[in-house]
Design a protein around this motif. Structure first.
Motif, PDB file in Angstrom:
ATOM      1  N   LEU A   1      36.419  32.733  42.179  1.00 49.83           N
ATOM      2  CA  LEU A   1      37.571  33.075  43.002  1.00 49.83           C
ATOM      3  C   LEU A   1      38.860  33.027  42.201  1.00 49.83           C
ATOM      4  O   LEU A   1      39.648  33.980  42.214  1.00 49.83           O
ATOM      5  N   VAL A   2      39.095  31.923  41.497  1.00 50.24           N
ATOM      6  CA  VAL A   2      40.324  31.782  40.718  1.00 50.24           C
ATOM      7  C   VAL A   2      40.359  32.780  39.566  1.00 50.24           C
ATOM      8  O   VAL A   2      41.400  33.384  39.280  1.00 50.24           O
ATOM      9  N   GLY A   3      39.212  32.968  38.928  1.00 52.35           N
ATOM     10  CA  GLY A   3      39.161  33.935  37.831  1.00 52.35           C
ATOM     11  C   GLY A   3      39.446  35.347  38.295  1.00 52.35           C
ATOM     12  O   GLY A   3      40.208  36.089  37.655  1.00 52.35           O
ATOM     13  N   GLY A   4      38.844  35.740  39.417  1.00 52.74           N
ATOM     14  CA  GLY A   4      39.077  37.090  39.940  1.00 52.74           C
ATOM     15  C   GLY A   4      40.507  37.303  40.380  1.00 52.74           C
ATOM     16  O   GLY A   4      41.124  38.320  40.059  1.00 52.74           O
ATOM     17  N   ILE A   5      41.054  36.335  41.100  1.00 51.23           N
ATOM     18  CA  ILE A   5      42.439  36.444  41.558  1.00 51.23           C
ATOM     19  C   ILE A   5      43.394  36.453  40.369  1.00 51.23           C
ATOM     20  O   ILE A   5      44.371  37.207  40.331  1.00 51.23           O
ATOM     21  N   GLY A   6      43.099  35.596  39.373  1.00 51.77           N
ATOM     22  CA  GLY A   6      43.950  35.554  38.183  1.00 51.77           C
ATOM     23  C   GLY A   6      43.954  36.869  37.426  1.00 51.77           C
ATOM     24  O   GLY A   6      44.999  37.330  36.958  1.00 51.77           O
ATOM     25  N   LEU A   7      42.772  37.489  37.300  1.00 49.84           N
ATOM     26  CA  LEU A   7      42.684  38.780  36.610  1.00 49.84           C
ATOM     27  C   LEU A   7      43.446  39.861  37.362  1.00 49.84           C
ATOM     28  O   LEU A   7      44.210  40.644  36.773  1.00 49.84           O
ATOM     29  N   TYR A   8      43.270  39.898  38.681  1.00 48.24           N
ATOM     30  CA  TYR A   8      43.967  40.890  39.496  1.00 48.24           C
ATOM     31  C   TYR A   8      45.479  40.655  39.464  1.00 48.24           C
ATOM     32  O   TYR A   8      46.268  41.600  39.367  1.00 48.24           O
ATOM     33  N   TYR A   9      45.876  39.409  39.509  1.00 45.93           N
ATOM     34  CA  TYR A   9      47.296  39.038  39.462  1.00 45.93           C
ATOM     35  C   TYR A   9      47.918  39.444  38.128  1.00 45.93           C
ATOM     36  O   TYR A   9      49.025  39.998  38.069  1.00 45.93           O
TER      37      TYR A   9
END
Length: 404
Positions: free
Chosen positions: A35-43
């Protein structure tokens, strides 16, 4: 009283740690990593597309920080028996509540550190300020949160309803103005205002306030705070302090009537009835679908959408597994002349239906959110692949482990 609070705090922390070990496990770590990795990449990718001095970004940061400020409540750790046994010590309770204020700062200050740090890249892109200004923003957020905790502590005293409402309204106005000064003018100016308002609320809400304690309200507020914590822990393990509510939900009777009236469907009916009429599992299922659906609706990138949707499908299946043991200690269920394998089969049927419905809902949302049909088909295929893998391989393994 200071020593008394510290002893009570140690017992409270020990109890919370006992529950936290069920929350912070391998599944939680895996989920948060994705979750954090995906959100961080999108962000990160989104920030690269934003122009310099992106004013709308500063407004978004202001809204997020204002929404983050209420995180964390004043923890008095009061118990129902305090109304009797601590009443003679009411004059010394101000020292006790001062210790409670210090303890109440830990969680919200840590949350604001993470949220403030996560928003700093957007602040830099939106305002042109440097990352070094983060310390001024963080101190400002901490000062504002400290003042809110002062107001919450004041609300525990008698005849303070009106004063609490007025102080809360004033606090919101000052918080909005302070953060706006930080973002649109200069952070140090906002910090100075935040420090000054700390002195203001300390004098109004503590130093010049000499009302007696409202014992019933203090205990009720603390019990409500603990109940919310226990409800969260109850998603991962059984919590003796909380009991699930049962609701009639007559409108759902049609779904139960679709289960054939036959001995081989005994446990399927029991599990379905427990799911529909119990708020514990039905609420969990609906909350995860709503949260996952909202996230997917605002995700236009296919791989990120696939990861988030697959993650929520797994979470729903994993969090519903404790339903399997709901009738384990019911004597009448143990007397049924039914093979134990029927429990496993019934659980597999029910979870298969729920996860397929979830995959269909997420697929419909992805069709709306994604731009191309090719991306949508890839994501939909991924959702059903995750569902199939969970039902075919992971679910039998977990059910066997639960039955043993």
């Amino acid at each position: 009283m200071k020593k008394f609070f510290q002893e009570r705090m140690k017992r409270y922390q020990k109890k919370m740690q006992r529950y936290l070990k069920y929350v912070v496990n391998d599944h939680f770590a895996l989920t948060m990593t994705f979750l954090v990795g995906g959100i961080g990449l999108y962000y990160s990718d989104m920030l690269k597309t934003l122009p310099e001095n992106f004013t709308l970004g500063a407004m978004l940061v202001l809204i997020i920080w204002l929404a983050a400020l209420p995180f964390g409540q004043f923890a008095s750790l009061a118990k129902p028996a305090d109304m009797v046994f601590l009443l003679p010590k009411e004059k010394q309770m101000r020292e006790y509540l001062s210790e409670g204020l210090k303890y109440s700062c830990y969680f919200p200050f840590a949350a604001l550190l993470l949220i403030g740090g996560a928003m700093m890249p957007l602040v830099v892109v939106s305002t042109g300020q440097s990352f070094s200004t983060f310390i001024w923003y963080l101190l400002t957020l901490w000062c504002l949160k400290f003042s809110q905790l002062l107001i919450q502590r004041m609300s525990l005293f008698q005849d303070m309803e009106k004063a609490t409402k007025n102080a809360s309204l004033l606090w919101w106005i000052i918080s909005m103005g302070t953060l706006a000064l930080c973002l649109f003018i200069y952070p140090v100016i906002g910090l100075i205002l935040a420090v000054l308002q700390n002195f203001l609320f300390y004098n109004l809400c503590w130093k010049n306030m000499h009302a007696p304690i409202d014992w019933e309200k203090m205990i009720a507020v603390e019990q409500h705070r603990l109940h919310r914590l226990y409800r969260f822990f109850n998603l991962f393990t059984d919590v003796p302090e909380i009991s699930a509510q049962i609701k009639r939900r007559k409108a759902m009777d049609g779904l139960l009537q679709r289960i054939p009236y036959d001995t081989k469907n005994t446990y399927l009916y029991l599990y379905a009835r427990r799911l529909i009429r119990g708020t514990e599992f039905s609420g969990l299922y609906l909350r995860l679908i709503v949260i996952g659906g909202l996230l997917l609706f605002f995700i236009p990138e296919r791989w990120f959408a696939l990861a988030i949707g697959g993650l929520f499908i797994y979470l729903i299946g994993f969090q519903l597994l404790p339903l399997y043991n709901q009738f384990q200690y019911v004597v009448i269920a143990q007397l049924y002349p039914i093979r134990s394998e029927q429990k496993i089969q019934a659980m597999q049927k029910l979870l298969s239906l729920l996860l397929v419905v979830t995959a269909l809902l997420f697929s419909g949302i992805s069709l709306l959110a994604l731009e191309s049909w090719r991306d949508s088909l890839i994501v939909i295929a991924g959702y059903f692949a995750v569902t199939g893998i969970f039902l075919k391989f992971y679910l039998p393994y977990r059910l066997k482990k639960l039955s043993d």
